[in-house]
Design an enzyme around this catalytic site. Structure first.
Site, PDB file in Angstrom:
ATOM      1  N   ASP A   1     -10.723 -50.865   2.132  1.00  0.00           N
ATOM      2  CA  ASP A   1     -11.230 -49.531   1.778  1.00  0.00           C
ATOM      3  C   ASP A   1     -12.467 -49.751   0.915  1.00  0.00           C
ATOM      4  O   ASP A   1     -12.733 -50.862   0.447  1.00  0.00           O
ATOM      5  CB  ASP A   1     -10.141 -48.779   0.973  1.00  0.00           C
ATOM      6  N   SER A   2     -13.184 -48.666   0.669  1.00  0.00           N
ATOM      7  CA  SER A   2     -14.340 -48.747  -0.228  1.00  0.00           C
ATOM      8  C   SER A   2     -13.910 -49.085  -1.657  1.00  0.00           C
ATOM      9  O   SER A   2     -14.697 -49.598  -2.435  1.00  0.00           O
ATOM     10  CB  SER A   2     -15.066 -47.412  -0.239  1.00  0.00           C
TER      11      SER A   2
ATOM     12  N   CYS B   1      -9.938 -46.450   5.155  1.00  0.00           N
ATOM     13  CA  CYS B   1     -10.966 -45.595   4.547  1.00  0.00           C
ATOM     14  C   CYS B   1     -11.473 -44.692   5.659  1.00  0.00           C
ATOM     15  O   CYS B   1     -11.875 -45.182   6.723  1.00  0.00           O
ATOM     16  CB  CYS B   1     -12.095 -46.479   4.020  1.00  0.00           C
TER      17      CYS B   1
ATOM     18  N   GLU C   1      -9.993 -40.293  -9.434  1.00  0.00           N
ATOM     19  CA  GLU C   1     -10.171 -41.587 -10.107  1.00  0.00           C
ATOM     20  C   GLU C   1     -10.271 -41.429 -11.622  1.00  0.00           C
ATOM     21  O   GLU C   1      -9.877 -42.315 -12.374  1.00  0.00           O
ATOM     22  CB  GLU C   1     -11.423 -42.293  -9.566  1.00  0.00           C
TER      23      GLU C   1
ATOM     24  N   CYS D   1      -9.499 -38.221   3.622  1.00  0.00           N
ATOM     25  CA  CYS D   1      -9.939 -39.205   2.617  1.00  0.00           C
ATOM     26  C   CYS D   1      -8.670 -39.801   2.033  1.00  0.00           C
ATOM     27  O   CYS D   1      -7.717 -39.063   1.727  1.00  0.00           O
ATOM     28  CB  CYS D   1     -10.757 -38.528   1.523  1.00  0.00           C
TER      29      CYS D   1
ATOM     30  N   HIS E   1      -7.979 -40.950  -0.752  1.00  0.00           N
ATOM     31  CA  HIS E   1      -7.631 -40.573  -2.132  1.00  0.00           C
ATOM     32  C   HIS E   1      -6.729 -39.338  -2.176  1.00  0.00           C
ATOM     33  O   HIS E   1      -5.970 -39.139  -3.112  1.00  0.00           O
ATOM     34  CB  HIS E   1      -8.884 -40.194  -2.936  1.00  0.00           C
TER      35      HIS E   1
HETATM   36  N1  DGL Z   1     -11.386 -43.709   0.368  1.00  0.00           N
HETATM   37  C1  DGL Z   1     -12.591 -43.202   0.970  1.00  0.00           C
HETATM   38  C2  DGL Z   1     -12.279 -42.437   2.264  1.00  0.00           C
HETATM   39  O1  DGL Z   1     -11.152 -42.378   2.721  1.00  0.00           O
HETATM   40  C3  DGL Z   1     -13.395 -42.286   0.076  1.00  0.00           C
HETATM   41  C4  DGL Z   1     -14.037 -42.839  -1.145  1.00  0.00           C
HETATM   42  C5  DGL Z   1     -15.487 -43.223  -0.999  1.00  0.00           C
HETATM   43  O2  DGL Z   1     -16.372 -42.338  -0.856  1.00  0.00           O
HETATM   44  O3  DGL Z   1     -15.764 -44.416  -1.061  1.00  0.00           O
HETATM   45  O4  DGL Z   1     -13.179 -41.907   2.869  1.00  0.00           O
END
Ligand code: DGL
Length: 270
Positions: A13-14, A76, A157, A189, A191
């Site tokens: 993931d990012s 991600c 976060e 997303c 998160h």
């Molecule tokens: N976890 C990333 C996603 O699912 C989002 C966070 C980011 O912008 O890096 O898109």
């Protein structure tokens, strides 16, 4: 390529948001070794160009191949939207690659009586048009309403989850007229599962809220089973790697994974 069952599931993931997906993998596949890579040096991917996301994703895929992973999961949405096809082509027959968008599309396209599907995600995910294109391909008669909700990931976060700030941000985004008639709503997303209940509450629990974690975990279990690659280790090993270490990342990782996390710094770009 031949694999053995002890090889790990590689997840990236990012940053640390993809740990919600890693947590779902652990819940469905509790005997599997997992190697997670969070590209904390480059987050947020939601604001990056498509070319950068492809470049970062291929570099991380190389790392997971070096670690002998038996499957690679792009946990991600932004990287799944921009880089899945590229990573899949790049890795070729080296390893099976999963993303977090297709399992949700497949699940939703099997639901009946839908009129309007909603999607919320990062600016990059929504701008890519991937969700609307894929949903429309499978369900041409259903409306798709997509909304970028870029403040949600940094809000989570920063620990604003059950308070006035998070309530105001969630309310402001979800009251957008675009989302007025949606059902289901896709959490595009990784998160967002952290605030799933607040989102459900906003809609008075009348809207089905869907995320990818459980769906992709079931799909990977099925793939490993069919290929006789399910592991049965009662003490599986988890490695959590990041491209930039901070104590804050380590602390919030535990919220996403719902268990203890020790981060290991690996600079793929030095
Ligand atoms: N976890 C990333 C996603 O699912 C989002 C966070 C980011 O912008 O890096 O898109």
């Amino acid at each position: 390529m031949t694999f053995n069952k002890e090889q790990a599931i590689g997840i990236f993931d990012s940053g640390v948001g993809g740990l919600t997906v890693a947590g779902a993998i652990r819940n469905i596949l509790p005997h599997e070794n997992i190697i997670y890579f969070g590209d904390t040096a480059h987050l947020p991917y939601g604001d990056k160009s498509s070319d950068s996301i492809k470049y970062y994703s291929k570099k991380i895929a190389d790392f997971l191949i070096e670690q002998n992973c038996k499957v690679v999961l792009i946990a991600c949405n932004t990287a799944s939207a921009h880089a899945y096809e590229e990573v899949k082509k790049y890795l070729g027959d080296k390893v099976k690659v999963f993303n977090v968008i297709d399992p949700v599309i497949d699940y939703i396209s099997n639901l009946t009586n839908l009129t309007n599907v909603g999607v919320i995600g990062t600016k990059g995910t929504i701008a890519s048009g991937t969700y609307s294109r894929k949903l429309k391909e499978k369900m041409p008669d259903v409306d798709v309403s997509c909304l970028a909700t870029p403040l949600l990931a940094p809000m989570i976060e920063e620990g604003f989850i059950f308070d006035d700030i998070s309530n105001a941000i969630i309310r402001t985004y979800l009251s957008n007229p675009k989302l007025k008639a949606v059902n289901p709503l896709i959490l595009g997303c990784t998160h967002y599962p952290i605030i799933r209940n607040q989102i459900r509450k906003f809609f008075d629990f009348n809207v089905k809220v869907i995320d990818s974690g459980h769906l992709v975990a079931v799909l990977i279990k099925d793939y490993l089973n069919r290929n006789k690659l399910l592991n049965y280790d009662n003490h599986p090993k988890y490695r959590f790697c990041v491209s930039d270490y901070t104590v804050l990342f380590e602390n919030i990782s535990e919220m996403f994974f719902e268990d203890e996390v020790k981060l290991e710094m690996i600079d793929l770009w030095k």
